[in-house]
Design a protein around this motif. Sequence first.
Motif, PDB file in Angstrom:
ATOM      1  N   GLN A 114       3.724  -4.531  -3.397  1.00 16.61           N
ATOM      2  CA  GLN A 114       2.680  -5.311  -4.069  1.00 16.61           C
ATOM      3  C   GLN A 114       1.312  -5.151  -3.418  1.00 16.61           C
ATOM      4  N   ASP A 115       1.228  -5.393  -2.146  1.00 15.31           N
ATOM      5  CA  ASP A 115      -0.081  -5.421  -1.494  1.00 15.31           C
ATOM      6  C   ASP A 115       0.014  -4.751  -0.132  1.00 15.31           C
ATOM      7  N   GLU A 116      -0.584  -3.604  -0.030  1.00 13.45           N
ATOM      8  CA  GLU A 116      -0.496  -2.855   1.216  1.00 13.45           C
ATOM      9  C   GLU A 116      -1.304  -3.486   2.337  1.00 13.45           C
ATOM     10  N   ASP A 117      -2.251  -4.340   1.993  1.00 15.98           N
ATOM     11  CA  ASP A 117      -3.112  -4.939   3.014  1.00 15.98           C
ATOM     12  C   ASP A 117      -2.739  -6.383   3.331  1.00 15.98           C
ATOM     13  N   ALA A 118      -1.628  -6.885   2.804  1.00 14.78           N
ATOM     14  CA  ALA A 118      -1.246  -8.282   3.038  1.00 14.78           C
ATOM     15  C   ALA A 118      -0.972  -8.510   4.520  1.00 14.78           C
TER      16      ALA A 118
END
Length: 199
Positions: A114-118
């Motif tokens: 979903q979100d690589e920077d989470a």
Amino acid sequence: MSNEEPTAPEERTDEEPSVDEATEAADGTTEDPESADGDLDGRAGRIEELKAELDEREERIDELESRLKRTQADFQNYKKRAKKRQEQLENRATEDLVTRLLDVRDNLVRALDQDEDAAIRDGVDATLREFDRVLDDEAVSEVAPEPGSEVDPQRHEVMLRVESEQPEDSVAEVYTPGYEMAGKVLRPAQVTVSDGTEE
């Protein structure tokens, strides 16, 4: 001529055996020969009875030993069946648990996609690696066929046919990976299949 008077024969005392008694004692019997033959016949008959009884008892012993051996063999077979059944129950319980946990793994993978920077990405990634290590210890492996590979109906569930550059009727894309445990499919991989129309 002698003046000595003839002496009377000495009287036998009760302690001295008569000639007949001495003869009987030497023969070892006090009975007449016919009576002895009858006694021998009786003893021979008794010996035959005892032999028959011994044979009967030996047959009974053989029968009991045979029954004991069969019982022991049956018990050993029962122990083997019980052990196998226990192993099957344990394997089934493990399979059921692993099957329920597979959805958790899928959710972890989705979370990473979903979100690589989470901020929690590193934690989720570490959790997924630990999860996979545990599954590997239980001989669980992922079923994720490569695009273009042949569809295996035992391990793949075809969701739909799609336009794809892959050869017709081959795997176009893995929709959801499947899992197998020690060679047994726990959940088939859900795949799309190429219709072979896209160049």
